[in-house]
Design a protein around this motif. Structure first.
Motif: not given
Length: 227
Positions: A90-102
């Motif tokens: 979950k931590a890995e996915n959230i960080i990856k998702a944040c990068k995409i959102l940015i």
């Protein structure tokens, strides 16, 4: 014994009573922005809302935007969510998702299914919750509570979550659609529970089609309902 489908009249009564019981239903996840909701729902997979709230109550005061959570990195995020199941992935996915959102969405949570489901760790159920709760769209997120309730009561019988979702979208009256997701989750969580459903306290027991409800204290209906 197979469960019969509820009639249109029974479905109308079903949601009318749930609305009277909870006029303004809300998610039990704590959030104050679409992004916080997205993170909370992503964390809630195979975890309770209570456990997620305990984690986000500590996380969000420190980091609650794509930029601030991304700045934590995977190793910085993990201590906040360590008590939640599957916290590593979950931590890995959230960080990856944040990068995409940015990089792709100006740090804003998309208000459409295609872009939401393109985010790591965001499946159909999570997307439906965000679309419904954050953006007021009439979607139906089918979790274990709704899947069980739909099949047990005869409201929406289906072999898998997608079948139940599609059935619910078809049979729920438009007037109740926006809040239906929350009503069903809360009813499944607190009344129509898995092992010991509280049929003796259920406000919709007379329209429910589950044959075993009388064994759990439901009063036999005296009114026959027609479509």
């Amino acid at each position: 014994m197979a469960v019969k489908n509820m009639s249109k009249k029974q479905i109308e009564i079903f949601f009318q009573r749930l609305q009277q019981q909870r006029p303004h239903p809300q998610t039990e996840l704590n959030f104050s922005s679409p992004f916080e909701l997205l993170v909370a729902v992503a964390l809630s997979a195979q975890a309770t809302d209570v456990s997620v709230n305990k984690a986000t109550d500590k996380l969000f005061p420190v980091a609650n935007t794509p930029e601030t959570i991304y700045a934590l990195g995977v190793d910085g995020l993990k201590p906040y969510i360590r008590t939640i199941g599957l916290y590593n992935s979950k931590a890995e996915n959230i960080i990856k998702a944040c990068k995409i959102l940015i990089e792709q969405h100006h740090s804003q949570v998309p208000d459409n299914r295609k872009d939401l489901e393109a985010l790591p760790g965001v499946g159909r159920k999570t997307a439906n919750v965000v679309l419904n709760t954050a953006f007021g769209q009439p979607t139906m997120a089918v979790d274990t509570h709704i899947f069980r309730l739909g099949n047990r009561t005869g409201l929406a019988v289906g072999k898998n979550v997608l079948e139940v979702e599609q059935r619910l979208l078809k049979v729920i009256p438009k007037a109740y659609m926006l809040d239906a997701h929350h009503w069903l989750i809360l009813h499944g969580r607190y009344c129509c529970t898995a092992r010991k459903p509280k049929c003796d306290q259920c406000i919709v027991a007379d329209v429910c089609q589950w044959p075993d409800r009388f064994e759990f204290g439901a009063t036999r209906p005296t009114t026959k309902f027609k479509n």
